[in-house]
Design an enzyme around this catalytic site. Structure first.
Site, PDB file in Angstrom:
ATOM      1  N   ASP A  14      49.641  33.456  33.948  1.00  0.00           N
ATOM      2  CA  ASP A  14      49.708  34.243  35.183  1.00  0.00           C
ATOM      3  C   ASP A  14      50.944  33.903  35.992  1.00  0.00           C
ATOM      4  O   ASP A  14      51.301  32.726  36.135  1.00  0.00           O
ATOM      5  CB  ASP A  14      48.471  33.949  36.054  1.00  0.00           C
ATOM      6  CG  ASP A  14      47.327  34.894  35.771  1.00  0.00           C
ATOM      7  OD1 ASP A  14      47.578  36.051  35.391  1.00  0.00           O
ATOM      8  OD2 ASP A  14      46.167  34.468  35.923  1.00  0.00           O
ATOM      9  N   GLU A  48      39.709  44.454  34.922  1.00  0.00           N
ATOM     10  CA  GLU A  48      38.654  43.554  35.428  1.00  0.00           C
ATOM     11  C   GLU A  48      37.665  44.324  36.299  1.00  0.00           C
ATOM     12  O   GLU A  48      38.069  45.045  37.233  1.00  0.00           O
ATOM     13  CB  GLU A  48      39.295  42.399  36.236  1.00  0.00           C
ATOM     14  CG  GLU A  48      38.239  41.424  36.768  1.00  0.00           C
ATOM     15  CD  GLU A  48      38.793  40.091  37.231  1.00  0.00           C
ATOM     16  OE1 GLU A  48      40.003  39.836  37.053  1.00  0.00           O
ATOM     17  OE2 GLU A  48      38.011  39.297  37.778  1.00  0.00           O
ATOM     18  N   SER A  52      43.043  31.503  37.759  1.00  0.00           N
ATOM     19  CA  SER A  52      41.661  31.091  38.045  1.00  0.00           C
ATOM     20  C   SER A  52      41.586  29.562  38.105  1.00  0.00           C
ATOM     21  O   SER A  52      40.608  29.010  38.586  1.00  0.00           O
ATOM     22  CB  SER A  52      40.709  31.613  36.963  1.00  0.00           C
ATOM     23  OG  SER A  52      41.190  31.313  35.671  1.00  0.00           O
TER      24      SER A  52
END
Ligand code: KIV
Length: 263
Positions: free
Chosen positions: A84, A181, A46
């Site tokens: 990530d 999510e 993100s």
């Protein structure tokens, strides 16, 4: 803070002790989050949006993740760090191993990858090399164009079945944690009950073992339309330190996310 490892998180799952996680990308916030009592930090891709100003996670590179993981680890030496593996950095085994080793050497305890069935062989190989892997299913931002935008997943019976099957397959392949999510709360409840590994939700209701929020969402400084599942904890808590403590407390008590912040 005590040093958090995967056994700590497994123990909390067994004891039904809910835990709060947050994204971080730099030394100062990581230090503040550890001091406020956050046990798990994600160096999320993100950062493509929150740090680099892109409109997706797609442009993020392994080098970016390494850089931010190093900074966060310096600020949060005792927190369990997940980083990530960015877009297309784990489609083939040797490449996944090479990129994972760089990220682990930068200070992560675990790597996170997005997707289902097609990742089974990668998860098995990483696990054979004693790498802790976190899965991420439901809304997977690395596939945003394929999914036609940021929207809730698992709404139909067929999709719900697919997500449940993926969760079981990933656990069987060796993941040690799973992020869900943007899926309905009832589906994440079923998955959390079925899996023996810690399940962390974002936009997935309050039944999961842990919750995660992007730090900018939690502090109310995200540009553009507010997403339904995000909450500004700063607005009523006076300081960043107190906002983080309020978030941790609400997650531990199962107050956040309530229906207003769930699907
Ligand atoms: O990149 C990220 O911040 C994430 C969270 C939304 C779970 O993957």
């Amino acid at each position: 803070m005590e040093y958090i490892n995967i056994s700590t998180l497994q123990h909390w799952k067994k004891k039904k002790n809910k835990f709060a996680a947050i994204t971080a990308y730099d030394f100062s916030f990581a230090r503040l989050f550890e001091n406020a009592g956050i046990p798990v930090i994600l160096i999320g891709d993100s950062l493509g949006m929150t740090i680099q100003g892109h409109n997706s996670t797609i442009p993020v590179t392994v080098k970016n993740i390494e850089y931010h993981t190093r900074a966060v680890r310096k600020g949060a030496p005792n927190v369990f760090l997940i980083s990530d593996l960015p877009f297309m950095s784990y489609y083939e085994i040797n490449q996944a191993l090479k990129n994972t080793s760089k990220i682990i050497q930068s200070g992560a305890n675990m790597v996170k990858i997005e997707g289902g069935k097609h990742l089974i062989h990668i998860i098995k190989e990483l696990s054979n090399h004693s790498i802790l892997v976190c899965g991420h299913i439901g809304l997977t931002p690395q596939h945003i164009d394929f999914l036609s935008g940021y929207k809730i997943q698992g709404k139909t019976e067929k999709d719900e079945k697919k997500i449940m099957e993926e969760a079981l397959l990933l656990e069987d392949a060796g993941i040690k944690m799973l992020v869900l999510e943007c899926i309905p709360a009832q589906l994440s409840k079923k998955i959390t009950e079925k899996l023996s590994i810690p399940v962390v939700g974002i936009g997935a209701g309050h039944h999961t073992d842990g919750q995660i929020l992007v730090m900018q969402d939690l502090l109310g400084i995200t540009e553009g339309k507010k997403l339904r599942f995000t909450k500004n904890f700063l607005i009523n808590n006076g300081s960043i330190q107190n906002a983080i403590k309020a978030y941790i407390n609400s997650v531990q008590k199962g107050i956040f996310p309530n229906k207003k912040y769930s699907f």
